[in-house]
Design an enzyme around this catalytic site. Structure first.
Site, PDB file in Angstrom:
ATOM      1  N   HIS A  14       0.835  -1.202   0.000  1.00 14.29           N
ATOM      2  CA  HIS A  14       0.000   0.000   0.000  1.00 14.29           C
ATOM      3  C   HIS A  14       0.865   1.246   0.000  1.00 14.29           C
ATOM      4  CE1 HIS A  14      -0.435   1.202   4.561  1.00 14.29           C
ATOM      5  NE2 HIS A  14       0.811   0.933   4.259  1.00 14.29           N
ATOM      6  N   CYS A  33       4.899   5.132   5.441  1.00 12.49           N
ATOM      7  CA  CYS A  33       3.747   4.613   4.685  1.00 12.49           C
ATOM      8  C   CYS A  33       3.420   5.495   3.481  1.00 12.49           C
ATOM      9  CB  CYS A  33       2.541   4.432   5.590  1.00 12.49           C
ATOM     10  SG  CYS A  33       2.621   2.897   6.532  1.00 12.49           S
ATOM     11  N   HIS A  39       5.094  -0.102  -0.453  1.00 15.89           N
ATOM     12  CA  HIS A  39       5.791  -0.966   0.500  1.00 15.89           C
ATOM     13  C   HIS A  39       4.749  -1.940   1.003  1.00 15.89           C
ATOM     14  CE1 HIS A  39       3.791   1.964   3.003  1.00 15.89           C
ATOM     15  NE2 HIS A  39       3.776   1.034   3.927  1.00 15.89           N
ATOM     16  N   HIS A  41       3.118  -4.827   4.066  1.00 10.96           N
ATOM     17  CA  HIS A  41       2.978  -5.206   5.473  1.00 10.96           C
ATOM     18  C   HIS A  41       2.497  -6.650   5.532  1.00 10.96           C
ATOM     19  CE1 HIS A  41       3.393  -1.207   7.251  1.00 10.96           C
ATOM     20  NE2 HIS A  41       2.639  -0.741   6.263  1.00 10.96           N
ATOM     21  N   ASP A  79      -4.666 -10.726  -0.386  1.00 12.46           N
ATOM     22  CA  ASP A  79      -3.332 -11.312  -0.230  1.00 12.46           C
ATOM     23  C   ASP A  79      -2.480 -11.127  -1.489  1.00 12.46           C
ATOM     24  OD1 ASP A  79      -1.364 -12.676   1.240  1.00 12.46           O
ATOM     25  OD2 ASP A  79      -1.922 -14.585   0.313  1.00 12.46           O
ATOM     26  N   HIS A  80      -1.268 -10.614  -1.289  1.00  9.26           N
ATOM     27  CA  HIS A  80      -0.314 -10.346  -2.383  1.00  9.26           C
ATOM     28  C   HIS A  80      -0.843  -9.311  -3.372  1.00  9.26           C
ATOM     29  CE1 HIS A  80       1.634 -13.829  -0.707  1.00  9.26           C
ATOM     30  NE2 HIS A  80       2.679 -13.643  -1.472  1.00  9.26           N
ATOM     31  N   GLU A 126      -1.229  -4.303  11.647  1.00  7.63           N
ATOM     32  CA  GLU A 126      -0.410  -3.912  10.500  1.00  7.63           C
ATOM     33  C   GLU A 126       1.055  -4.230  10.773  1.00  7.63           C
ATOM     34  OE1 GLU A 126      -0.806  -0.143   7.739  1.00  7.63           O
ATOM     35  OE2 GLU A 126       0.601   0.288   9.352  1.00  7.63           O
TER      36      GLU A 126
END
Ligand code: NI
Length: 140
Positions: A14, A33, A39, A41, A79-80, A126
């Site tokens: 994100h 962020c 990047h 998490h 996811d991913h 997170e």
């Protein structure tokens, strides 16, 4: 009333960024962020359901069903993926942990209520040290 929790995990990219702010202001407010080139998490998601045990099964909710529901509605979608670009229910929203937890609630609550119990909370980590909890209260 008893509370039952299922934990799931996903990782996602994100950027927490406002296009109407300067790069300096984004970095000042959102820190790492706000990195322009994204990047990731490793998120831990705790979904808690509340209800009374079914007299026949002793279950509030079948955890196999709850696990499948979270996987199909949330994990497969997030996811991913890139939360800003790839996830329909996050489109146009700030990709903060708070907003993500609220949107996860909205995805899951209508399914869970059809199983004779209610969603109690979404707890979303997170990082190991930072997490949010949402109990479905109206956001003003
Ligand atoms: Ni971040």
């Amino acid at each position: 009333m008893i509370y039952v929790t299922r934990k799931e995990h996903f990782n996602a990219a994100h950027k927490v960024w406002r296009a109407d702010w300067s790069e300096e202001k984004n970095t000042e407010v959102f820190g790492k962020c706000a990195n322009k080139n994204w990047h990731g998490h490793n998120y831990d998601l705790y979904v808690t359901v509340k209800g009374n045990p079914n007299p026949e099964t002793g279950f509030v909710i079948d955890l196999k069903y709850l696990s499948k529901l979270i996987k199909s509605e949330i994990i497969e979608v997030l996811d991913h993926r890139n939360l800003n670009l790839d996830v329909p229910f996050m489109a146009g929203k700030m990709a903060s942990t708070e907003i993500l937890a609220i949107e996860i609630w909205k995805q899951l609550a209508p399914h869970i209520v059809t199983h004779g119990c209610n969603l109690h909370s979404i707890k979303l980590y997170e990082t190991e040290n930072n997490f949010v909890e949402y109990f479905g209260e109206k956001i003003i």
